[in-house]
Design an enzyme around this catalytic site. Structure first.
Site, PDB file in Angstrom:
ATOM      1  N   ASP A  48     -23.941  -3.836 -51.134  1.00 32.89           N
ATOM      2  CA  ASP A  48     -23.712  -5.114 -50.454  1.00 32.89           C
ATOM      3  C   ASP A  48     -22.417  -5.716 -50.984  1.00 32.89           C
ATOM      4  O   ASP A  48     -21.821  -5.198 -51.920  1.00 32.89           O
ATOM      5  CB  ASP A  48     -24.896  -6.077 -50.680  1.00 32.89           C
ATOM      6  CG  ASP A  48     -25.335  -6.090 -52.124  1.00 32.89           C
ATOM      7  OD1 ASP A  48     -24.493  -5.813 -53.002  1.00 32.89           O
ATOM      8  OD2 ASP A  48     -26.507  -6.383 -52.384  1.00 32.89           O
ATOM      9  N   ASP A  50     -21.056  -9.097 -52.531  1.00 31.50           N
ATOM     10  CA  ASP A  50     -21.281 -10.448 -53.036  1.00 31.50           C
ATOM     11  C   ASP A  50     -19.939 -11.155 -53.097  1.00 31.50           C
ATOM     12  O   ASP A  50     -18.926 -10.552 -53.464  1.00 31.50           O
ATOM     13  CB  ASP A  50     -21.908 -10.390 -54.428  1.00 31.50           C
ATOM     14  CG  ASP A  50     -23.318  -9.832 -54.370  1.00 31.50           C
ATOM     15  OD1 ASP A  50     -23.968  -9.989 -53.321  1.00 31.50           O
ATOM     16  OD2 ASP A  50     -23.749  -9.214 -55.361  1.00 31.50           O
ATOM     17  N   ASP A 141     -21.114  -8.540 -67.170  1.00 28.67           N
ATOM     18  CA  ASP A 141     -21.596  -7.636 -68.219  1.00 28.67           C
ATOM     19  C   ASP A 141     -20.602  -6.562 -68.655  1.00 28.67           C
ATOM     20  O   ASP A 141     -20.317  -6.407 -69.837  1.00 28.67           O
ATOM     21  CB  ASP A 141     -22.955  -7.019 -67.843  1.00 28.67           C
ATOM     22  CG  ASP A 141     -22.998  -6.445 -66.430  1.00 28.67           C
ATOM     23  OD1 ASP A 141     -21.943  -6.437 -65.753  1.00 28.67           O
ATOM     24  OD2 ASP A 141     -24.073  -5.997 -66.007  1.00 28.67           O
TER      25      ASP A 141
END
Ligand code: ATP
Ligand code: MG
Length: 405
Positions: A48, A50, A141
């Protein structure tokens, strides 16, 4: 900071492009963020897109009439299109775990209610402070997950030196991995997931941090862990990821009982069967065939449950079907301190395990036609087939059932 030739701009969805264009026309920064950019650069098909923006949630709502705000702790905007939505998040800044004095829930699933506190020093308890694009990159991260792409300017924005790591296929924690994994231990599991799905090396310092901090994973929210483990099963790289989990010792933290058994001589052999099964799951996934959650759990722990069932038969005189059902239920339910497996998943995994001896018994007659109509029948047959492929036994039984479907 120009777009490397390899970025596959044409793979970006029209809807994501539209949303970014509108936000930029209204004077906001807006980029594709995170995994989508990484996958476009690697030539993979992003799951997807984002979008990260400088617009605050209410400002996003003002720009789009087809917008819904979701989430309580951190508000996200969903821009709705026919049959899909694009998720838009406002840039966030990192929250300093040392100075954060207003703990809400432990960093958890987006809408998760506050639950029993297991947090300890250094763990981030909230993540809902707005920031700049650069701050948003730094709170992520891994360096390869912190890239932005501006499709209007055709530019990759790389605040954290993710591009060289992407080139060398290295998964590097942003900042000190000892700090970042303490803040959110699930990042260790994510490291294994990305190393497996992307076929990247975990950078040695981060790998060492995992070996030192792995027990912290037990502090993560069990419902978030369930979602994460399901992602592993459905990743298309389940075998590689589970090998990383074993290598790093995270497996034993998440699944203590099965982990202890896999460390024994008998269990070690069973582990090969598990890898074989996970490889098969990866092949199905590649061909677009997802499998149900109960079947995934049953397959991944089949040999362990079979072994537990054999003990129950021997020690408590149980028949094979109830022994398999009880062994499966007890193990999956018992995981709830670490991984909250849904009740219906435990139930259906147990049913399909208990169905295994029934295949033999109901080859003929009325009972077989009733058996065939059970909702778990298809999954049970898949289990039977894989078990037979691995053990080399029961091929005729599988054949019979295939003939009589
Ligand atoms: P996938 O393709 O598997 O969805 P992804 O990179 O998109 O991979 P997500 O879990 O969807 O991973 O998260 C989206 C982005 O949010 C990540 O790329 C990363 O930048 C950031 N992110 C997600 N979880 C964390 C976390 N625990 N700590 C810091 N950043 C995170
Ligand atoms: Mg994603």
């Amino acid at each position: 900071m120009s777009a490397p030739a390899a970025l596959r701009h044409e793979k970006i969805s029209i809807e994501a492009l539209k949303v970014i264009q509108r936000l930029q026309q209204n004077g906001y920064q807006a980029y594709i963020a995170g995994g989508g950019v990484r996958d476009l650069l690697l030539g993979r098909h992003p799951k997807d897109f984002d979008i990260a923006t400088s617009a605050h949630p209410n400002e996003v709502r003002r720009v789009f009439h087809n917008c819904r705000l979701i989430g309580r702790r951190f508000r996200l905007a969903h821009i709705l299109f026919r049959g899909l939505f694009i998720e838009v998040a406002t840039f966030r800044a990192a929250v300093d775990a040392e100075t954060d004095e207003q703990p809400e829930a432990p960093l958890a699933g987006r809408d998760e209610p506050p639950e029993a506190f297991r947090a300890r020093d250094g763990m981030i308890l909230r993540d809902n402070v707005f920031g700049t694009a650069e701050q948003d990159a730094w709170r992520r991260d891994f360096t390869v997950n912190a890239l932005f792409y501006d499709p209007e300017a055709h530019k990759v924005i790389d605040y954290c030196d993710g591009l060289p790591d992407l080139e060398r296929r290295i998964l590097r924690s942003i900042g000190d991995p000892f700090v970042r994994f303490r803040e959110d231990p699930v990042r260790m599991l994510r490291a294994c997931r990305f190393a497996g799905t992307l076929d990247f090396q975990i950078e040695p310092h981060a790998d060492h941090a995992i070996s030192q901090l792995r027990d912290d994973l037990a502090l993560a929210s069990p419902s978030r862990m369930y979602e994460e483990v399901l992602k592993l099963f459905n990743s298309g790289a389940a075998e590689a990821i589970f090998r990383h989990l074993h290598r790093t010792g995270l497996f034993r933290v998440i699944f203590p009982e099965a982990g202890a058994w896999f460390a024994t001589e008998e269990g070690e052999e069973a582990l090969l069967r598990i890898y074989h099964v996970l490889r098969q799951m990866d092949v199905w996934k590649k061909h677009g065939h997802g499998i149900s959650a109960p079947l995934a759990w049953a397959l991944a722990f089949g040999p362990y449950h079979e072994q537990r069932a054999a003990i129950l038969q021997r020690e408590q005189g149980l028949k094979p079907a109830p022994a398999l059902a009880i062994a499966t239920t007890e193990h999956l339910r018992g995981l709830s301190k670490r991984v909250q497996v849904f009740k219906w998943v435990v139930r259906d995994a147990s049913l399909l395990m208990a169905a295994q001896p029934v295949f033999e018994k109901t080859r003929e007659g009325v009972r077989s036609s009733r058996f065939r109509t059970r909702h778990y029948f298809g999954d049970a047959l898949v289990y039977l087939k894989l078990r037979s492929a691995w053990t080399g036994q029961g091929g005729d039984l599988v054949h019979w059932w295939q003939q009589h479907l």
